[in-house]
Scaffold this motif. Sequence first.
Motif, PDB file in Angstrom:
ATOM      1  N   LEU A 301       0.825  -1.206   0.000  1.00  0.00           N
ATOM      2  CA  LEU A 301       0.000   0.000   0.000  1.00  0.00           C
ATOM      3  C   LEU A 301       0.862   1.261   0.000  1.00  0.00           C
ATOM      4  O   LEU A 301       0.605   2.204  -0.772  1.00  0.00           O
ATOM      5  CB  LEU A 301      -0.912   0.018   1.225  1.00  0.00           C
ATOM      6  N   MET A 302       1.868   1.283   0.854  1.00  0.00           N
ATOM      7  CA  MET A 302       2.714   2.474   0.945  1.00  0.00           C
ATOM      8  C   MET A 302       3.453   2.747  -0.363  1.00  0.00           C
ATOM      9  O   MET A 302       3.596   3.894  -0.783  1.00  0.00           O
ATOM     10  CB  MET A 302       3.713   2.329   2.105  1.00  0.00           C
ATOM     11  N   TYR A 303       3.899   1.683  -1.019  1.00  0.00           N
ATOM     12  CA  TYR A 303       4.696   1.874  -2.230  1.00  0.00           C
ATOM     13  C   TYR A 303       3.828   2.173  -3.452  1.00  0.00           C
ATOM     14  O   TYR A 303       4.117   3.094  -4.230  1.00  0.00           O
ATOM     15  CB  TYR A 303       5.557   0.640  -2.490  1.00  0.00           C
ATOM     16  N   PHE A 307       1.388   5.824   0.345  1.00  0.00           N
ATOM     17  CA  PHE A 307       1.248   6.158   1.758  1.00  0.00           C
ATOM     18  C   PHE A 307      -0.145   6.639   2.147  1.00  0.00           C
ATOM     19  O   PHE A 307      -0.313   7.774   2.620  1.00  0.00           O
ATOM     20  CB  PHE A 307       2.290   7.217   2.157  1.00  0.00           C
ATOM     21  N   PRO A 308      -1.171   5.811   1.957  1.00  0.00           N
ATOM     22  CA  PRO A 308      -2.501   6.201   2.457  1.00  0.00           C
ATOM     23  C   PRO A 308      -2.458   6.385   3.967  1.00  0.00           C
ATOM     24  O   PRO A 308      -1.628   5.772   4.664  1.00  0.00           O
ATOM     25  CB  PRO A 308      -3.392   5.021   2.061  1.00  0.00           C
ATOM     26  N   PHE A 309      -3.364   7.204   4.467  1.00  0.00           N
ATOM     27  CA  PHE A 309      -3.349   7.568   5.885  1.00  0.00           C
ATOM     28  C   PHE A 309      -3.397   6.324   6.781  1.00  0.00           C
ATOM     29  O   PHE A 309      -4.234   5.443   6.588  1.00  0.00           O
ATOM     30  CB  PHE A 309      -4.531   8.472   6.218  1.00  0.00           C
ATOM     31  N   GLY A 310      -2.508   6.257   7.746  1.00  0.00           N
ATOM     32  CA  GLY A 310      -2.481   5.168   8.717  1.00  0.00           C
ATOM     33  C   GLY A 310      -1.641   3.978   8.311  1.00  0.00           C
ATOM     34  O   GLY A 310      -1.345   3.117   9.140  1.00  0.00           O
ATOM     35  N   ALA A 314       0.369   1.460  10.855  1.00  0.00           N
ATOM     36  CA  ALA A 314      -0.067   0.061  10.852  1.00  0.00           C
ATOM     37  C   ALA A 314       1.106  -0.865  10.538  1.00  0.00           C
ATOM     38  O   ALA A 314       1.256  -1.923  11.163  1.00  0.00           O
ATOM     39  CB  ALA A 314      -1.182  -0.136   9.826  1.00  0.00           C
ATOM     40  N   HIS A 315       1.953  -0.467   9.599  1.00  0.00           N
ATOM     41  CA  HIS A 315       3.107  -1.278   9.195  1.00  0.00           C
ATOM     42  C   HIS A 315       4.036  -1.517  10.392  1.00  0.00           C
ATOM     43  O   HIS A 315       4.479  -2.650  10.624  1.00  0.00           O
ATOM     44  CB  HIS A 315       3.848  -0.545   8.074  1.00  0.00           C
ATOM     45  N   LEU A 316       4.303  -0.462  11.157  1.00  0.00           N
ATOM     46  CA  LEU A 316       5.205  -0.583  12.300  1.00  0.00           C
ATOM     47  C   LEU A 316       4.572  -1.382  13.442  1.00  0.00           C
ATOM     48  O   LEU A 316       5.217  -2.245  14.039  1.00  0.00           O
ATOM     49  CB  LEU A 316       5.596   0.811  12.800  1.00  0.00           C
ATOM     50  N   VAL A 317       3.308  -1.106  13.732  1.00  0.00           N
ATOM     51  CA  VAL A 317       2.641  -1.799  14.840  1.00  0.00           C
ATOM     52  C   VAL A 317       2.496  -3.290  14.537  1.00  0.00           C
ATOM     53  O   VAL A 317       2.723  -4.139  15.413  1.00  0.00           O
ATOM     54  CB  VAL A 317       1.264  -1.164  15.117  1.00  0.00           C
TER      55      VAL A 317
END
Length: 344
Positions: A301-303, A307-310, A314-317
């Motif tokens: 999603l980020m790539y 980078f959609p919000f959250g 979420a990736h780190l948690v």
Amino acid sequence: MKSYFLPLAKTSLILVYLVIFAGAAVRMTGSGMGCPDWPKCFGYYIPPTDIEVIQWHPNHDFEKGQMIIHESSLWKAKETFTTTDSYDESHWEKYTRHDYAEFNAKHTWTEYVNRLCGALAGLACLVMAIASFSFWKTRKGITLASWLVVFLMGFQAWLGATVVYSVLNPFKITTHMVMALVIVALIIAIIRAAKDQTVIKQYDGKFRVLLVISLIMTLGQVILGTQVREFIDEQVKAGIGNEYLWLNNPTIEFYIHRSFSFIVLFLNMYLFYINRKLGLGFEKMKWVMILLILEVFTGVLMYYVHFPFGSQAAHLVIASVLFGVQFQLLLEARKCYYCGKSEN
């Protein structure tokens, strides 16, 4: 007191994870310098909500240690006093820890909530450590480990202060994150040791070795991920406000992080296969696979969705929860000599 220990330990673990989530929100929103001092925020126990509070005004009461932004610098009141009609520099001393002097109410309160979560988690760990004295006569290791958690929480708070004083030095941010995972692992070990019953699993040496490798890989991915995040922060600081351009020319760490994620996924797929084939009984392998799929999904999603919000938080948690589940698996996979069951 002993009957309260496990609930207290589990609460401590949940709150430490809450701190990790709050820290991820701080990184996601760029709020790391929302409070430029520590442990107070602009010299206040409850931070300001408006920049007017931290600007000089005539006939205004200031308490010792409270800060203002004046001429693009932070100034701290030397003593409690009331301002006159004109600015008198003799009442102020320039803040020299760093030269960052900006105010953003959203960033300030995001960072402040993060600190409150840290204080709450620290208090929970302290109560857990006090309750651990009920094990002192029979299982001193639980008591010692519980107080080690308290020490590490204090050390973690100090690390948080150094992150602020260094204006978000990448190495210190990474150390701060790794220490949080060390605390998570230690509390998980305490919880397992405090349980009366022993869950007997079938031991397999190859499975356990691969679990160790998988856990180390996950930790490595977290470290690489913080470095990738630092690169993105630098892009934002450089004035690249378009998230579509943040990863146009990434560093080598990004490519290693992305490629390595598939190695981690395939290794755990193999562990899942071994567990099922040999009937080892490690049910948490299902959670490992679910978390890994979610982790890869948020990375994609980020790539590709920019980078959609959250997604960053979420990736780190998810990575932190994955580390915790893998560590629990590693504890369960140890050879048991006293379970009344012959091991392989």
